[in-house]
Design a protein around this motif. Sequence first.
Motif: not given
Length: 418
Positions: A125-132, A152-158, A79-88
């Motif tokens: 954060g990426v592990i949780i988002t990819l698993a979801a 993965t690309a967005v946090p990887w670029v950052l 339920q929180w995957r996209w929030i976790i991804y955004a916070v990351t």
Amino acid sequence: MLYRSLSRISWKALIQPWQEVDWLLFLLAIGMTALGGVAIRSTELHQGFSTWWQHWITGGIGLIMALFIARSRYENLLQWRWIIYAVTNIALLIVIFIGTTANGAQSWVTIGSFNLQPSEFAKVGVIITLAAALHDRGAPTIPMVIKTLAITAVPWVLIMLQPDLGTGLVFGAITLGMLYWGNANPGWIVLLVSPIVSAILFGVFLPAWFFWIGFVLYLGWRTLPWALWGSIGVGVVNLIAGGLGNFAWTHLLKEYQRDRLTLFLDPDKDPLGGGYHLIQSRIAIGAGQMFGRGINQGTQTQLNFIPEQHTDFIFSAIGEEMGFIGCLVVLLVFWLICLRLVIIAQNAKDNFGSLLAIGVLSMIVFQVLVNIGMTIGLAPVTGIPLPWLSYGRSALLTNFIALGIVESVNNHRHRLKF
């Protein structure tokens, strides 16, 4: 009699929320953290500062966090995957604007006396988002593979903007490992890595590059939809990658950057510069021989021949003072940790839990292989810490958080409620 019954009931009530966790996995991580503190203390005895106790305190905090996560239901993360991804990603953006620079990378945010490294927590954060993203259908199709790579690309670029090559490589390992477990065609995973291989081989050994091009063309023909156009696309991408790799090597990378990537092959070319770490690390590990020189007795370690030994090069201190046997024990413990992670992934009650465990496994395996390979001269220096052993509070907390998530998967593999 009544007292014994009440004691038995209270004891069961106390451990009931953790009754199916993998206690061996917890004990192995605790043991490694304890060993890390001992090794870190040895590297700092004659340096005028002491951080080994912080390693143990951080490990204790991480263990409490892991126990709390283990009793919580991991399914709630969906339920929180996209929030976790955004916070990351927001945390990684903050680093770029107000981060603290150290060792050539702007990777930390200073909060009081604590330097927080968001890129470490971003791994979880990426592990949780990819698993979801993969838990429903996996990645048996090209669109799902592209979706996974885009996540993965967005946090990887950052992270690469900081720049933090080591963490960027860990992201790649996590993504490939989870794609494989998500039923992606193994040939596609090889094709994803192929441009990097082409970029390296083109400038290193041209005949091998021609062989590689032929191999990926064949692989593209056999595994991709629209075999002809797919293989042509693969060939074009690898040709471009080879040319770009050669251009970047000769025109974009500075000499010290090129040396950092290649000196592990022959560190004696620059024994007082880029090869110094690698040479001294090899000497320290070799000096340990079979049983080591003893705790706090290693000459390379005690005389500070290896800069920043308490972080990325902690394995050299273990090798010198605990010898081949000590190194073997460390490797055996890591093998057992990875084995327990595989078993948890296989026994998980759903794909989401299984993918979480494999993501953590991919993270740990890659970091162990690269870090130890670096200290013995088989890999370039990339700034990747050794899990639970290297000093680094953000990294240690990340490892325990990841452990807690995996333990939650194991703890709730049968039960629907407490």
